[in-house]
Scaffold this motif. Structure first.
Motif, short mmCIF file in Angstrom:
data_model
loop_
_atom_site.label_atom_id
_atom_site.label_comp_id
_atom_site.label_asym_id
_atom_site.label_seq_id
_atom_site.Cartn_x
_atom_site.Cartn_y
_atom_site.Cartn_z
N GLU A 16 0.82 -1.20 0.00
CA GLU A 16 0.00 0.00 0.00
C GLU A 16 0.86 1.26 0.00
OE1 GLU A 16 -3.16 2.44 -0.22
OE2 GLU A 16 -3.25 0.25 -0.37
N ALA A 17 1.98 1.23 0.73
CA ALA A 17 2.86 2.39 0.77
C ALA A 17 3.46 2.66 -0.61
CB ALA A 17 3.97 2.17 1.79
N MET A 18 3.78 1.61 -1.34
CA MET A 18 4.31 1.80 -2.70
C MET A 18 3.26 2.43 -3.60
SD MET A 18 7.54 0.78 -3.26
CE MET A 18 7.82 -0.07 -4.82
N VAL A 19 2.00 2.05 -3.43
CA VAL A 19 0.93 2.65 -4.23
C VAL A 19 0.77 4.12 -3.87
CG1 VAL A 19 -1.55 2.62 -4.68
CG2 VAL A 19 -0.30 0.46 -4.51
N GLN A 20 0.69 4.41 -2.57
CA GLN A 20 0.44 5.78 -2.14
C GLN A 20 1.59 6.73 -2.51
OE1 GLN A 20 -0.63 6.06 1.98
NE2 GLN A 20 -2.37 4.65 1.80
N CYS A 21 2.81 6.20 -2.52
CA CYS A 21 3.98 7.05 -2.79
C CYS A 21 4.42 7.00 -4.25
CB CYS A 21 5.14 6.64 -1.87
SG CYS A 21 4.79 6.90 -0.12
N HIS A 22 3.64 6.31 -5.10
CA HIS A 22 3.95 6.23 -6.54
C HIS A 22 5.35 5.64 -6.74
CE1 HIS A 22 0.34 8.62 -7.14
NE2 HIS A 22 0.82 9.49 -6.27
N GLY A 23 5.59 4.50 -6.08
CA GLY A 23 6.92 3.90 -6.09
C GLY A 23 7.18 2.93 -7.22
N SER A 24 6.30 2.90 -8.24
CA SER A 24 6.49 1.93 -9.32
C SER A 24 6.12 2.55 -10.66
CB SER A 24 5.64 0.68 -9.07
OG SER A 24 5.78 -0.24 -10.13
N GLN A 25 6.94 2.28 -11.68
CA GLN A 25 6.60 2.68 -13.05
C GLN A 25 6.46 1.43 -13.92
OE1 GLN A 25 8.59 6.03 -14.89
NE2 GLN A 25 8.98 6.97 -12.90
N CYS A 26 7.57 0.89 -14.41
CA CYS A 26 7.44 -0.31 -15.25
C CYS A 26 6.99 -1.51 -14.42
CB CYS A 26 8.74 -0.61 -15.98
SG CYS A 26 9.98 -1.50 -15.02
N GLY A 27 7.38 -1.55 -13.14
CA GLY A 27 6.89 -2.58 -12.25
C GLY A 27 7.73 -3.82 -12.14
N PHE A 28 8.76 -3.97 -12.98
CA PHE A 28 9.52 -5.22 -12.95
C PHE A 28 10.27 -5.40 -11.63
CE2 PHE A 28 13.09 -8.02 -13.83
CZ PHE A 28 12.46 -9.07 -14.49
N CYS A 29 10.85 -4.31 -11.13
CA CYS A 29 11.61 -4.41 -9.89
C CYS A 29 10.73 -4.36 -8.67
CB CYS A 29 12.66 -3.29 -9.81
SG CYS A 29 11.93 -1.63 -9.59
N THR A 30 9.45 -3.98 -8.83
CA THR A 30 8.59 -3.69 -7.69
C THR A 30 8.39 -4.87 -6.74
OG1 THR A 30 7.44 -2.02 -9.01
CG2 THR A 30 6.32 -2.82 -7.03
N PRO A 31 8.14 -6.11 -7.23
CA PRO A 31 7.98 -7.21 -6.27
C PRO A 31 9.20 -7.39 -5.37
CG PRO A 31 7.19 -7.87 -8.43
CD PRO A 31 7.88 -6.56 -8.62
N GLY A 32 10.40 -7.22 -5.92
CA GLY A 32 11.60 -7.35 -5.10
C GLY A 32 11.69 -6.26 -4.06
N PHE A 33 11.38 -5.01 -4.46
CA PHE A 33 11.35 -3.92 -3.49
C PHE A 33 10.32 -4.18 -2.40
CE2 PHE A 33 13.72 -1.23 -6.50
CZ PHE A 33 14.52 -0.52 -5.61
N VAL A 34 9.15 -4.64 -2.80
CA VAL A 34 8.09 -4.90 -1.83
C VAL A 34 8.54 -5.96 -0.82
CG1 VAL A 34 5.81 -5.96 -1.57
CG2 VAL A 34 6.16 -4.15 -3.25
N MET A 35 9.25 -6.98 -1.28
CA MET A 35 9.68 -8.02 -0.35
C MET A 35 10.76 -7.49 0.60
SD MET A 35 7.57 -10.26 -0.95
CE MET A 35 8.19 -11.25 0.41
N SER A 36 11.65 -6.65 0.11
CA SER A 36 12.63 -6.03 1.01
C SER A 36 11.92 -5.14 2.02
CB SER A 36 13.66 -5.24 0.22
OG SER A 36 14.58 -6.11 -0.44
N LEU A 37 10.87 -4.42 1.56
CA LEU A 37 10.09 -3.60 2.47
C LEU A 37 9.36 -4.46 3.49
CD1 LEU A 37 8.57 -1.00 -0.05
CD2 LEU A 37 10.30 -0.54 1.71
N PHE A 38 8.88 -5.62 3.08
CA PHE A 38 8.20 -6.54 4.01
C PHE A 38 9.18 -7.01 5.08
CE2 PHE A 38 7.32 -11.04 5.10
CZ PHE A 38 6.15 -10.85 5.82
#
Length: 472
Positions: free
Chosen positions: A85-107
């Motif tokens: 949710e924080a990634m959505v609210q802060c507009h932390g993704s564009q192409c999205g390929f790296c996003t799952p990895g970032f989300v898991m590090s954030l988790f």
């Protein structure tokens, strides 16, 4: 997991066998973080969470651990986890390929900090996301998301239930451990298996061996995993030294070193990204003997001793005597690296460790230099210098040490040591740096060491000009 080959990676099992394709395949070498997942291991009645790279981690190595992928985070009702949710609210993704990895590090960050009531500072976010690379979004909104997580409704993990399940899995695994993937739980069992299977590939966190699988396409008929050996997973503090087990992760090993020598924290944080440090071990880094492995120059400067063990007994030697050539060492076929014994600091010790690389974070060294100096009445009474990236193995700079030992610690002495460093080694040119650059920087770093020993924090402008002129 009896039907999984011993050299199959966790990422292959997730994407190809279990259809968990949210975990992405990027670099295949633990460098980009697109494949990040989080492991949970029972620890002191709760769970210890670690973000790791699944692309170079062998699947069998996580047997008996909890595993979270990006598919596991959303609630049953579809509500997003605070990391998402924080990634959505802060507009932390564009192409999205790296996003799952970032989300898991954030988790992982969420469970280790936010869930325990600890704030996520900007500095902490930058440190723990250093192993995740983004090519299009930019890091500012992702760092914003890391700090935004604690402002969102809390999400919890039922740790008690998971710990209970892990206990049952551990008992089952201990009763059925066999096959081509050997994972002993005690040192005697490890040494017996090493003697019985000298052809087996010894692994720990696989941050190096994993690349042999993904990049060199090597196959291993039998694997011997040291990471479950209880005796080798301990850090023991003694009056005159710290004994670090060969299966202790780099994260935990550097924490032990920084506890005694706080000035090493920045150097420790620059040893790859957090997911690599969470998987890799100090013993594995030493045993593999890469000439650009950052831990060995430091350990050489600290006077570390290695304990090698076999069913025949143990022997001890200085780390710099362990290597005989490029990726070659004195280990007998039935031996393993068991412990690294690091002397505790002594009064008057002045220690610095320098890493020169193209990127500040998550990069391989072009040159690494560690210098440990102790003065008595202004005279160099003890000096130990370790260097990496300048020879076929990590090395001790004996000529530079000789140029200093017994001399007054003056700028002339530092210049003599710098000249000795530049002439002592014959580095090669490669994609990271030219031979001339490496030689020149070695001497510049000794000049920087001199300046810092005098209370000055920055290398002089002339040295910077030299480095810039020779930059590859």
């Amino acid at each position: 997991m009896s039907n999984v080959p011993p050299d199959r990676t966790l990422l292959e099992v997730l994407r190809e066998d279990l259809a968990c394709t949210g975990t992405k395949e990027g670099c295949g070498e633990g460098d980009c973080g697109a494949c990040t997942v989080v492991l949970g291991e029972a620890h002191e009645g709760g769970l210890q969470y670690r973000a790791i790279n699944s692309c170079i981690r062998l699947a069998h190595s996580i047997d008996g651990m909890a595993l979270w992928t990006v598919e596991d985070l959303a609630g049953a009702d579809g509500s997003l986890h605070p990391a998402q949710e924080a990634m959505v609210q802060c507009h932390g993704s564009q192409c999205g390929f790296c996003t799952p990895g970032f989300v898991m590090s954030l988790f992982g960050m969420y469970q280790n900090h936010v869930a325990r009531g600890e704030p996520v500072t900007r500095e902490l976010a930058q440190e723990e996301l250093s192993g995740n690379l983004c090519r299009c979004t930019g890091y500012r909104p992702i760092l914003d998301a890391a700090q935004q997580m604690e402002q969102l409704p809390r999400s919890s993990v039922d740790e008690a239930a998971i710990v209970q399940q892990l206990g049952a899995l551990a008992r089952e695994g201990a009763a059925t451990a066999a096959g081509p993937y050997l994972a002993p739980r005690s040192l005697p069992d490890l040494l017996a298996l090493r003697a019985a299977h000298p052809e087996a590939q010894v692994v720990a966190g696989c941050t190096d061996v994993g690349l042999w699988v993904t990049k060199m396409h090597k196959q291993f008929g039998r694997v011997l995993d040291v990471t479950r050996v209880a005796e080798l997973r301990r850090v023991e503090r003694h009056e005159d030294h710290v004994a670090i087990g060969a299966a202790v992760t780099l994260t935990e090993a550097f924490e032990a070193l920084v506890q005694d020598r706080p000035q090493l924290k920045t150097f420790a944080n620059r040893f790859a990204g957090l997911p690599v440090r969470n998987s890799g071990t100090l013993g594995g880094n030493v045993a593999n003997g890469s000439p650009i492995g950052d831990s060995m120059p430091l350990l050489i400067a600290l006077g570390a001793q290695l304990v090698l063990a076999s069913a025949r007994g143990e022997r001890e030697l200085p780390l710099e005597q362990f290597y005989t050539g490029y990726r070659k060492n004195v280990l007998a076929p039935d031996e393993v690296v068991a412990w690294i014994r690091v002397p505790r600091p002594v009064p008057g010790e002045f220690l610095r460790a320098y890493k020169i690389s193209k990127r500040f974070d998550d990069d391989i060294s072009a040159v690494c230099l560690a210098v440990n100096l102790r003065l008595e009445d202004g005279v160099v009474a003890h000096v130990a210098i370790g260097a990496g990236g300048v020879a076929a193995t990590p090395v001790r700079a004996l000529q530079a040490e000789a140029a200093l030992r017994g001399r007054p610690w003056t700028q002339d002495a530092a210049r003599a040591a710098a000249a000795a460093l530049r002439s002592e080694f014959q580095p090669i040119s490669d994609m990271r740096a030219s031979a001339a650059y490496r030689s020149e920087v070695l001497g510049n770093l000794m000049q920087r060491f001199w300046l810092e020993s005098q209370g000055q924090q920055h290398i002089n402008l002339e040295s910077f000009r030299i480095e810039e002129a020779l930059a590859p």
